[in-house]
Design an enzyme around this catalytic site. Structure first.
Site, PDB file in Angstrom:
ATOM      1  N   ASP A 501       0.828  -1.208   0.000  1.00 50.36           N
ATOM      2  CA  ASP A 501       0.000   0.000   0.000  1.00 50.36           C
ATOM      3  C   ASP A 501       0.868   1.266   0.000  1.00 50.36           C
ATOM      4  O   ASP A 501       2.082   1.211   0.267  1.00 50.36           O
ATOM      5  CB  ASP A 501      -0.908  -0.017   1.239  1.00 50.36           C
ATOM      6  CG  ASP A 501      -2.261   0.637   0.980  1.00 50.36           C
ATOM      7  OD1 ASP A 501      -2.348   1.487   0.078  1.00 50.36           O
ATOM      8  OD2 ASP A 501      -3.225   0.296   1.704  1.00 50.36           O
ATOM      9  N   ASP A 571     -10.868   2.044  -3.118  1.00 50.09           N
ATOM     10  CA  ASP A 571     -11.389   1.775  -1.770  1.00 50.09           C
ATOM     11  C   ASP A 571     -12.911   1.792  -1.767  1.00 50.09           C
ATOM     12  O   ASP A 571     -13.541   1.330  -0.814  1.00 50.09           O
ATOM     13  CB  ASP A 571     -10.865   2.814  -0.776  1.00 50.09           C
ATOM     14  CG  ASP A 571      -9.465   2.464  -0.277  1.00 50.09           C
ATOM     15  OD1 ASP A 571      -9.026   1.321  -0.499  1.00 50.09           O
ATOM     16  OD2 ASP A 571      -8.815   3.338   0.329  1.00 50.09           O
TER      17      ASP A 571
HETATM   18  C1  GLA Z   1      -5.747   1.732   2.127  1.00 55.10           C
HETATM   19  C2  GLA Z   1      -6.179   0.563   1.254  1.00 55.10           C
HETATM   20  C3  GLA Z   1      -7.245  -0.229   1.995  1.00 55.10           C
HETATM   21  C4  GLA Z   1      -6.693  -0.701   3.308  1.00 55.10           C
HETATM   22  C5  GLA Z   1      -6.202   0.472   4.128  1.00 55.10           C
HETATM   23  C6  GLA Z   1      -5.486   0.008   5.374  1.00 55.10           C
HETATM   24  O1  GLA Z   1      -6.757   2.675   2.241  1.00 55.10           O
HETATM   25  O2  GLA Z   1      -6.641   0.997   0.017  1.00 55.10           O
HETATM   26  O3  GLA Z   1      -7.684  -1.316   1.223  1.00 55.10           O
HETATM   27  O4  GLA Z   1      -5.661  -1.609   3.080  1.00 55.10           O
HETATM   28  O5  GLA Z   1      -5.304   1.292   3.386  1.00 55.10           O
HETATM   29  O6  GLA Z   1      -5.038   1.051   6.152  1.00 55.10           O
END
Ligand code: GLA
Length: 760
Positions: A501, A571
């Site tokens: 990420d 997301d």
């Molecule tokens: C980001 C990712 C999510 C999740 C969060 C965790 O927003 O896109 O899918 O993994 O971080 O903090």
């Protein structure tokens, strides 16, 4: 075929053409050889051909039904001639001539459709390269010096008319799709350092015209991949990211369509994409002669790469292709190209397994018992990979702390990760783990120990995003730290997948540890190190797969996709919003990497309520995952999920590897949307149909399929088992494409999936 000229030779200027004096003798020799042996890179097969005509000084690249033609013009510059549908093998192409301007305000360099041009001679549009030299000179005029052909690759060396600056252009063509790959390597062979202020990978020139429009992808966090469409007029349109990474706001991809087409699969479309995950720019310009140029590469904003004597700077790859089958055809070419040349393990990347991810279920509150309970439930519905998301390390109880401290939290996992991993394996699943390696929370041991490791300008504020700062991956010590902790994590634990990420963009991009005139190299070296870490980890842990994520789809591009097996699309997991996000995503990227989870209803994004079947069908358009809180599911939910996951596994090769047709767009408030994926051998196809809301009792539109064999018979099955009136059990490909399919959906947020199989 190699052809070289002593680059130190001074151009001959007296005969009205520098070109003739500089090149005549060696070119004449090559011309003589070409009479005896056709100047083809590949002899007599369907493979791409790279040809050079020594009399006209014209290069011609053919492959995948595309011709790309340019030449050395009468002044020694590289000038575009043609890019589009493949032309006749013997079509004539005289040497390109620099166009004569009609007014004293238009200096000749501006009227030349240049392949790669320096800022010099009074250039007013976007240069491919701009340099400031130590003596204050900023004029750079690049002329052809030599070329070489090596298989599918043509390299051309250009040199400044007086200074020892060399730019090597590389052209490579993919024989299956006709997609070209270009980049430039700038080399300082002078005695002094200089600063490269702009460095693009190259320029695509389109045929002169006034009826073009630009299609691009814009968005934001939780709203990525909006399809934008705008006319190209006499001005400049800039698509870019200044964020240090690819960004959600613009994606480094473009398509230019000639004229308004009746649908997705008609018309001429030129398209391209950058393979770069840092700040980037694609500039689309139409000049006063109505020439359209597309220039892409490093974003020139705040750029300034100091190049010492003997050093080189390589630009990212800039890919470009042409489709005679509309924007739909352009997407299909890109999808094939990504699968067969870009992704890890290309040309045979593995199909994506069905995954479960803990994020939306447990947030930061992960622990051994809770994750094991979720894993049991996930396994029971057919999930193949269990991923524990954020929260497992350091003092990571929310997003205020812990990033950088990559040790297992002993309160949550008193026995380390092993018991959970063993449990996941015992359930027949692979284990995956979330990491965010390039980031640090100020509230972490790492930051307390190494406050100098982040991007910063001394004495200036350090602006936080999601309570975190960006580690300067360009620093060798930071690179070593990141590589080592990941290598150890993968060595010590049986982990087969990382969700990598990246949850903020840059601020204060300073690198105080190096001399001020080298600080801006951070824009290049950070990303180079990111790629090299990914490559090295993959080499040392060949069974580990990696998902690229940046708060959803904030770092999706052809650069990162070379090192990562899949991407987290957004997301936003609302299944209706996802139809538009996924629709835009597929303009540039294959559904084979587009991760899509089924999450809880109502969705957090819009408080919208949808059925589990609808949520599954939305996610099944890509690579299926589940992210719901399974501890709240009913027995009926488990039964539905199990059935739909089994169906997905059956159709997965068609969805992930087939040819995608976007039959009805979900955009512009459409009540309906339909996609079709057809297996490459046309033996099977799947059709996803979605209805937002019935209105006034109107029936669902008839859906006309594409890409089938018209003479074959295909059975048709609705996978929900319902009967759809007006849809026979089998009919010819011609029937499905011309008479069509009747999804017959009514109500709100309804969806159906149809499977066609060739029966004879
Ligand atoms: C980001 C990712 C999510 C999740 C969060 C965790 O927003 O896109 O899918 O993994 O971080 O903090």
């Amino acid at each position: 075929m190699t052809h070289r000229i002593d680059p130190r030779q001074r151009p001959h200027t007296s005969a009205g053409s520098r070109f003739s004096g500089l090149f005549l003798k060696p070119l004449a020799l090559v011309a003589a050889l070409c009479l005896l042996v056709p100047c083809l890179a590949h002899a007599a097969d369907a493979a791409p051909a790279i040809r050079y005509n020594a009399q006209t000084h014209v290069f011609r690249i053919d492959g995948g039904g595309v011709s790309y033609i340019f030449g050395v013009n009468n002044k020694g510059a590289l000038q575009s001639i043609y890019w589009g549908r493949e032309l006749g093998a013997n079509d004539p192409f005289p040497q390109p001539q620099q166009a004569q301007p009609v007014a004293s305000f238009e200096l000749p360099v501006n009227t030349t459709p240049a392949e790669y041009v320096g800022w010099g001679s009074g250039l007013y549009y976007t240069p491919d390269i701009k340099i400031t030299f130590p003596n204050g000179n900023r004029d750079l005029v690049l002329h052809y010096a030599s070329h070489a052909v090596n298989g599918d690759t043509l390299t051309i060396v250009m040199k400044d008319i007086s200074l020892d600056i060399y730019v090597t252009l590389e052209y490579h063509i993919d024989p299956a799709t006709g997609i070209l790959r270009r980049r430039a390597t700038i080399q300082n062979k002078t005695q002094k350092p200089f600063t490269i202020e702009e460095a693009f990978s190259g320029t695509w020139n389109l045929p002169r015209g006034t009826n073009y429009h630009l299609i691009s992808l814009a968005g934001r966090w939780a709203g990525e991949f909006h399809v934008q469409d705008q006319p190209i007029h006499e001005n400049k349109i800039v698509l870019e990211s200044r964020r240090g990474s690819t960004g959600h706001q613009n994606n480094p991809w473009f398509a230019i369509e000639r004229g308004k087409q009746p649908d997705q699969d008609h018309g001429d479309v030129w398209f391209g994409a950058l393979g770069w995950s840092g700040s980037w720019q694609i500039a689309v310009e139409q000049n006063e002669l109505r020439q359209v140029r597309v220039t892409g590469g490093y974003n020139p904003f705040d750029f300034g790469y100091r190049l010492a004597p003997g050093e080189k700077l390589q630009t990212p790859y800039f890919y470009g292709g042409f489709s005679h089958h509309g924007i739909g055809g352009a997407s299909r070419l890109l999808h094939r190209f990504e699968i067969s040349t870009i992704l890890p393990h290309a040309p045979h990347p593995k199909l994506r397994p069905v995954v479960y991810d803990s994020w939306e279920a447990t947030g930061f509150h992960v622990d051994e018992a809770g994750q094991e309970a979720l894993a049991e439930k996930a396994a029971s519905i057919g999930v193949q990979r269990f991923i524990m998301d954020d929260g497992w390390f350091g003092e990571r109880n929310d997003d205020h702390a812990g990033l950088g401290d990559w040790w297992v939290n002993p309160k949550k996992f008193p026995h380390g990760l092993k018991p959970l991993i063993d449990k996941v394996h015992s359930l027949g699943m692979h284990f995956g783990l979330w990491v965010e390696p390039e980031m640090v929370n100020p509230n972490s041991d790492l930051y307390r120990k190494h406050p100098d490791w982040v991007l910063n300008f001394p004495g200036r504020p350090r602006t936080e995003g999601r309570n975190q700062l960006v580690l300067n991956l360009a620093r060798p010590d930071v690179r070593a730290f990141v590589f080592n902790f990941l290598d150890k994590l993968l060595t010590d634990n049986d982990i087969s997948f990382l969700k990598w990420d990246y949850n903020r963009n840059w601020s204060e991009p300073g690198w105080p540890a190096v001399a001020p005139d080298k600080e801006k190299q951070v824009y290049v070296k950070f990303i180079d190190n990111l790629y090299s870490i990914l490559a090295e980890l993959r080499a040392r842990h060949p069974n580990v797969e990696i998902e690229d994520c940046s708060g959803g789809g904030g770092r999706v591009d052809l650069g990162i996709l070379h090192y990562t097996d899949e991407v987290w699309t957004s997301d936003n997991t609302d299944p209706f919003d996802r139809l538009s996000i996924q629709n835009g995503f597929t303009y540039a990227y294959t559904p084979g990497v587009m991760m899509a989870w089924v999450t809880d209803s109502p969705s957090w994004a819009n408080n919208r309520t949808t059925s589990l079947e609808y949520r599954f069908l939305s996610s099944m358009q890509g690579s299926l995952g589940v992210g719901a809180n399974l501890s709240k599911w009913t027995p009926e939910d488990f039964a539905t999920a199990k059935k739909m996951i089994a169906q997905y596994k059956m159709i997965r090769p068609i969805v992930q590897r087939g040819d995608l047709y976007r039959l009805i767009s979900p955009l512009h408030g459409s009540e309906h949307s339909v996609t079709e994926s057809v297996a490459r051998d046309r033996s099977q196809a799947v059709v996803f149909a979605f209805l937002h809301s019935s209105q006034m009792g109107y029936p669902y539109p008839q859906v006309f399929l594409r890409g089938l064999d018209p003479h074959a018979t295909y059975s048709m099955q609705a996978l929900d088992g319902k009967a759809y009136p007006g849809t026979p059990a089998s009919a010819s490909g011609a029937y499905w494409m011309s008479k069509g399919l009747s999804p017959d959906l009514h109500g709100d947020f309804q969806a159906a999936l149809f499977l066609l199989k060739k029966v004879q």
